[in-house]
Design an enzyme around this catalytic site. Structure first.
Site, mmCIF file in Angstrom:
data_model
loop_
_atom_site.group_PDB
_atom_site.id
_atom_site.type_symbol
_atom_site.label_atom_id
_atom_site.label_comp_id
_atom_site.label_asym_id
_atom_site.label_seq_id
_atom_site.Cartn_x
_atom_site.Cartn_y
_atom_site.Cartn_z
ATOM 1 N N LEU A 112 0.866 -1.309 -0.077
ATOM 2 C CA LEU A 112 -0.091 0.086 -0.097
ATOM 3 C C LEU A 112 1.006 1.329 -0.109
ATOM 4 O O LEU A 112 0.362 2.285 0.492
ATOM 5 C CB LEU A 112 -0.796 -0.073 1.255
ATOM 6 N N GLY A 113 1.894 1.135 -0.314
ATOM 7 C CA GLY A 113 2.991 2.266 -0.480
ATOM 8 C C GLY A 113 3.518 2.881 0.701
ATOM 9 O O GLY A 113 3.511 4.162 0.904
ATOM 10 N N SER A 114 3.661 2.093 1.929
ATOM 11 C CA SER A 114 4.076 3.034 3.101
ATOM 12 C C SER A 114 5.482 3.236 2.758
ATOM 13 O O SER A 114 5.628 4.653 3.406
ATOM 14 C CB SER A 114 4.010 1.739 4.109
ATOM 15 N N SER A 115 6.400 3.024 2.210
ATOM 16 C CA SER A 115 7.713 3.476 1.988
ATOM 17 C C SER A 115 7.510 4.777 1.241
ATOM 18 O O SER A 115 8.177 5.562 1.517
ATOM 19 C CB SER A 115 8.571 2.408 1.438
ATOM 20 N N ALA A 116 6.749 4.922 0.102
ATOM 21 C CA ALA A 116 6.534 6.230 -0.551
ATOM 22 C C ALA A 116 5.944 7.234 0.318
ATOM 23 O O ALA A 116 6.381 8.270 0.104
ATOM 24 C CB ALA A 116 5.953 5.809 -2.080
ATOM 25 N N ASP A 158 4.354 4.861 -6.920
ATOM 26 C CA ASP A 158 4.054 4.985 -5.544
ATOM 27 C C ASP A 158 4.048 6.305 -5.034
ATOM 28 O O ASP A 158 3.445 6.976 -4.338
ATOM 29 C CB ASP A 158 4.738 4.079 -4.585
HETATM 30 O O1 PMV Z 1 4.165 -3.769 -3.732
HETATM 31 P P1 PMV Z 1 3.992 -2.077 -4.346
HETATM 32 O O2 PMV Z 1 2.750 -1.757 -3.892
HETATM 33 O O3 PMV Z 1 5.157 -1.337 -3.871
HETATM 34 O O4 PMV Z 1 4.043 -2.407 -5.950
HETATM 35 C C1 PMV Z 1 4.856 -2.603 -6.771
HETATM 36 C C2 PMV Z 1 4.350 -2.462 -8.210
HETATM 37 C C3 PMV Z 1 5.295 -2.987 -9.013
HETATM 38 O O5 PMV Z 1 4.556 -2.769 -10.395
HETATM 39 C C4 PMV Z 1 5.180 -4.574 -8.780
HETATM 40 C C5 PMV Z 1 6.493 -2.368 -9.152
HETATM 41 C C6 PMV Z 1 6.801 -1.024 -9.536
HETATM 42 O O6 PMV Z 1 7.681 -0.450 -9.245
HETATM 43 O O7 PMV Z 1 5.811 -0.580 -9.971
#
Ligand code: PMV
Length: 325
Positions: A112-116, A158
């Site tokens: 769910l993009g916690s690091s971003a 993200d």
């Molecule tokens: O796991 P998440 O939510 O960070 O998603 C990664 C999404 C990917 O398409 C698999 C990788 C990316 O950098 O877009």
């Protein structure tokens, strides 16, 4: 400025994960779960200090300077050290005598993009605290630098979603906002298994290297589903959108990214009247999203809870990065 508070949302990918790494479009939505970052001035210490608190992990660290942060901040939080260094180098700021407090509502390792959202809220807070007053595009770029240091080759989706909010189609670093449909509710369900984005991306890369013909076709198909989905969102055709989610899920499962927990959640969702459901983000763990009318999703929350799965209902976050004070 003596104190600043910012927050930035997490995201979920509705369509196109993995294919987006190879230049296909993906659709991403900012969600109503946020990371908050507070930076405060420290005045009464004899020696210079940098304090960093991770409230949701109940952990606090104190360092004498930025070198100490880089050397001693535990690996799971290293991203913050990277962010501070990038900011200090770019804007020639001496980071000292501040207390940084991060608090996130977003399950980490859940896709769910916690690091971003940590990256974006931190860069936003540094920018205001040190009066650099960067625009959102620059904060997005700096957050991307941070994400690259930590995750290798992220697509950038993200950090972009967290910075700008909303719902949009993303392709090769460009975003196109999709007019927000009314009544768009998603249930986000945690499979209980943290995922590792880097290793999931590697699984797909290895498949593609071994048998490009077969796997490139899957990637193309995922991309064309995302294009169709954009149209269905625009016309609020949620039933068709649900079908496209199911199709996308089947392709992700073919890539080996589903798990028995993800399959079980999808089965429960399908048996309880959703339009569609799929994994979101890197897969091999993480979360599932389900689309349905709000009342169906509310009932589904209870059903899933009884089966041991936590979930949260979300609409589209329209704000992205927010500077609170
Ligand atoms: O796991 P998440 O939510 O960070 O998603 C990664 C999404 C990917 O398409 C698999 C990788 C990316 O950098 O877009």
């Amino acid at each position: 400025m003596d104190k600043i508070k910012t927050s930035a949302p997490g995201k979920c990918i509705l369509f196109g994960e993995h294919a987006v790494v190879y230049g296909e479009p993906a659709i991403s939505m900012a969600i109503q779960l946020r990371t908050e970052c507070v930076i405060e001035k420290i005045t009464n210490e004899a020696e210079p200090v940098i304090k960093i608190n991770f409230l949701n992990y109940k952990k606090s660290f104190t360092f004498n300077n930025l070198d100490g942060v880089k050397k001693d901040l535990p690996k799971e939080f290293y991203q913050v050290a990277v962010g501070l260094q990038i900011f200090a180098d770019k804007y020639q700021v001496q980071i000292s005598n501040i207390e940084i407090t991060l608090n996130s509502e977003i399950w980490s390792g859940s896709g769910l993009g916690s690091s971003a959202s940590i990256a974006v809220s931190l860069m936003g807070a540094l920018s205001s605290y040190y009066n650099v007053n960067l625009d959102k595009e620059t904060i997005n770029q700096l957050s991307y630098e941070m994400e690259k240091e930590v995750h290798g080759t992220p697509s950038g989706i993200d950090n972009m979603t967290s910075t700008f909010g909303n719902l949009f189609l993303f392709q090769k670093g460009e975003m196109e906002t999709i007019r927000n449909p009314r009544g768009f509710h998603l249930l986000i369900i945690y499979s209980g298994i943290p995922h590792n984005t880097g290793s999931a991306v590697s699984i797909v890369r290895e498949l593609k290297n071994k048998d490009p013909n077969r796997w490139d076709e899957i990637i193309d198909k995922i991309g064309s589903i995302a294009k169709k989905a954009r149209r269905e969102i625009f016309f609020r055709n949620f039933k068709k959108l649900g079908h496209l989610m199911n199709e996308n899920q089947d392709l992700l499962a073919e890539l080996g990214l589903s798990t028995k927990e993800i399959d079980e959640i999808i089965e429960i969702c399908s048996a309880n009247g959703v339009y569609g459901a799929k994994l979101t983000g890197a897969g091999a763990g993480g979360c599932v999203i389900a689309l349905a009318d709000k009342n169906i999703l509310i009932k589904l929350t209870d059903i899933l809870k009884k089966r041991g799965f936590e979930s949260i209902l979300s609409e589209i976050d329209k704000e992205g990065l927010k500077i609170h004070e």
